[in-house]
Design a protein around this motif. Structure first.
Motif, PDB file in Angstrom:
ATOM      1  N   VAL A   4       0.848  -1.193   0.000  1.00 23.98           N
ATOM      2  CA  VAL A   4       0.000   0.000   0.000  1.00 23.98           C
ATOM      3  C   VAL A   4       0.883   1.242   0.000  1.00 23.98           C
ATOM      4  CG1 VAL A   4      -1.820   1.297   1.156  1.00 23.98           C
ATOM      5  CG2 VAL A   4      -1.823  -1.210   1.262  1.00 23.98           C
ATOM      6  N   SER A   5       0.701   2.087  -1.003  1.00 27.59           N
ATOM      7  CA  SER A   5       1.382   3.377  -1.046  1.00 27.59           C
ATOM      8  C   SER A   5       0.469   4.424  -0.421  1.00 27.59           C
ATOM      9  CB  SER A   5       1.704   3.777  -2.490  1.00 27.59           C
ATOM     10  OG  SER A   5       2.772   3.020  -2.999  1.00 27.59           O
ATOM     11  N   MET A  55      -9.294   4.588  12.121  1.00 24.98           N
ATOM     12  CA  MET A  55      -9.624   3.156  12.137  1.00 24.98           C
ATOM     13  C   MET A  55      -9.263   2.514  10.796  1.00 24.98           C
ATOM     14  SD  MET A  55     -13.309   3.077  14.105  1.00 24.98           S
ATOM     15  CE  MET A  55     -13.588   1.398  13.558  1.00 24.98           C
ATOM     16  N   LEU A  56      -9.584   3.211   9.722  1.00 29.35           N
ATOM     17  CA  LEU A  56      -9.276   2.707   8.386  1.00 29.35           C
ATOM     18  C   LEU A  56      -7.770   2.598   8.193  1.00 29.35           C
ATOM     19  CD1 LEU A  56     -10.598   1.974   5.637  1.00 29.35           C
ATOM     20  CD2 LEU A  56     -10.327   4.370   4.991  1.00 29.35           C
ATOM     21  N   ALA A  87      -2.879  -0.454   7.461  1.00 26.09           N
ATOM     22  CA  ALA A  87      -1.465  -0.567   7.841  1.00 26.09           C
ATOM     23  C   ALA A  87      -1.129  -1.977   8.297  1.00 26.09           C
ATOM     24  CB  ALA A  87      -1.146   0.439   8.943  1.00 26.09           C
ATOM     25  N   ARG A  88      -2.025  -2.597   9.038  1.00 23.29           N
ATOM     26  CA  ARG A  88      -1.764  -3.944   9.563  1.00 23.29           C
ATOM     27  C   ARG A  88      -1.991  -5.032   8.529  1.00 23.29           C
ATOM     28  NH1 ARG A  88      -4.821  -2.573  15.321  1.00 23.29           N
ATOM     29  NH2 ARG A  88      -3.191  -1.172  16.087  1.00 23.29           N
ATOM     30  N   ALA A 128       1.861  -0.532  11.099  1.00 23.80           N
ATOM     31  CA  ALA A 128       2.459  -1.196   9.930  1.00 23.80           C
ATOM     32  C   ALA A 128       3.641  -2.060  10.353  1.00 23.80           C
ATOM     33  CB  ALA A 128       2.909  -0.157   8.911  1.00 23.80           C
ATOM     34  N   ARG A 129       3.706  -3.272   9.818  1.00 23.83           N
ATOM     35  CA  ARG A 129       4.826  -4.173  10.118  1.00 23.83           C
ATOM     36  C   ARG A 129       6.101  -3.715   9.425  1.00 23.83           C
ATOM     37  NH1 ARG A 129       2.298  -9.390   7.683  1.00 23.83           N
ATOM     38  NH2 ARG A 129       1.068  -7.830   6.554  1.00 23.83           N
TER      39      ARG A 129
END
Length: 370
Positions: A115-116, A134-135, A140-141, A162-163
């Protein structure tokens, strides 16, 4: 029994290995920068043997001609997106909302999601802001990798969980040569007065309320500069009423596909946003050698360096003062134009951007093979 050979990275696969298949996902909220970036990516990836499908609104295909870039186009209907993702090796969404759609499309499948984040930074407070956060957390996850267009976007992605979040500046497509600025000014009816240009959708966070505050101050200049705003959005009626009621020297041009051409003809470009990531109009202005006054928000300071005058967001008086100072000082405008071109020379090229994205795809494919 001998084990099967491990294929080399997709970007260097020899004849006989199937080409990498990627789906690029856009939604109807994608701005000009995101659409142009995907068009550029599609061109570069297809040239390197990658099979590219762009899932986007039909309007975007009409404007950006993804098929002409070597991609297959698919409308962004839910069932079409899910079918396209079913045969993909990597799915790459552009923007948080597109990321949510892509995450749902690949759910239950072992397809890595990139995802950019080309967004404008953290959302405002209130119910809409909570929903947006929330979005962002969900996307990110869900992503294997988040690519942030600016450092603040990378920090935000990490904050949201984000990982793997990485900086991936988006290059400005070079496009065709810019038309004669004098001709553009004549078309706009600006010959004997300064021309100021702002580009961006007519929405609240673009800071057009403060820009009109500044335009009220510019009425006293002789000659008074003309401000033209290229963009469309829900604030058009409100802005039009104010322009008329206050007699402001401002024209709303509506949605334009020739923003770079307009910016190149300006005496000063203005970016009054209250939040902003890696702004396409700022890049176009600096590359064209047009002095820029912008707000010091999000990824803008990192982007422009010493190549623009920065003012606080939400401060119409500071915006007016900065522009007035530049209009009164041709030598400073010339120096700023030179500094802007020098800053633009430090940005990644389209080839650099494609190479970075492809290296991420290769890395994800290698992980999958292991």
């Amino acid at each position: 029994m001998s084990s099967s050979p491990v294929p080399p990275p997709a970007s260097t696969q020899p004849y006989g290995w199937p080409p990498l298949r990627t789906v690029q996902v856009l939604d109807d909220r994608a701005g000009a920068g995101s659409n142009a970036h995907v068009r550029s990516l599609a061109t570069g990836l297809a040239a390197r043997g990658v099979r590219v499908t762009v899932c986007a609104p039909v309007r975007a295909e009409g404007e950006y001609d993804f098929t002409g870039a070597g991609a297959r186009f698919a409308p962004d209907a839910v069932n079409v997106l899910r079918a396209a993702c079913a045969t993909a090796d990597v799915v790459h969404a552009h923007g948080v909302r597109a990321g949510m759609r892509a995450a749902l499309a690949v759910r239950g499948r072992r397809v890595p999601l990139v995802v950019s984040w080309h967004g404008d930074g953290p959302a405002a407070a209130g119910a809409l802001g909570r929903l947006s956060r929330m979005l962002e957390r969900h996307v990110a996850r869900a992503a294997a990798v988040v690519l942030g267009a600016s450092s603040d976007q990378v920090d935000l992605a990490r904050l949201r969980g984000a990982r793997d979040a990485r900086l991936a500046p988006v290059a400005v497509p070079t496009g065709s040569p810019v038309a004669d600025p004098g001709k553009v000014r004549a078309e706009l009816g600006v010959v004997e007065r300064p021309l100021l240009i702002a580009v961006g959708s007519l929405v609240e966070h673009r800071g057009y309320a403060e820009l009109l505050d500044a335009a009220r101050e510019w009425r006293t200049l002789d000659p008074a500069p003309l401000l033209v705003i290229a963009g469309e959005g829900p604030l058009r009626a409100e802005l039009s009423r104010r322009i008329e009621a206050e007699g402001l020297p401002v024209r709303l041009l509506g949605r334009r596909r020739d923003a770079a051409r307009l910016l190149a003809a300006a005496d000063v470009a203005v970016l009054p946003s209250r939040r902003q990531a890696r702004a396409l109009p700022a890049q176009q202005a600096l590359r064209a050698g047009v002095p820029l006054v912008a707000t010091a928000v999000g990824g803008v300071p990192e982007l422009v360096g010493e190549g623009a005058v920065l003012v606080p967001p939400g401060d119409g008086a500071a915006l007016a003062s900065a522009v007035t100072g530049l209009l009164a000082d041709p030598a400073r405008r010339a120096a700023l134009a030179e500094a802007g071109r020098a800053q633009a020379a430090t940005w990644p090229s389209e080839d650099d951007t494609v190479a970075q994205v492809l290296s991420v795809y290769d890395e994800l494919m290698e992980r999958a093979r292991r």
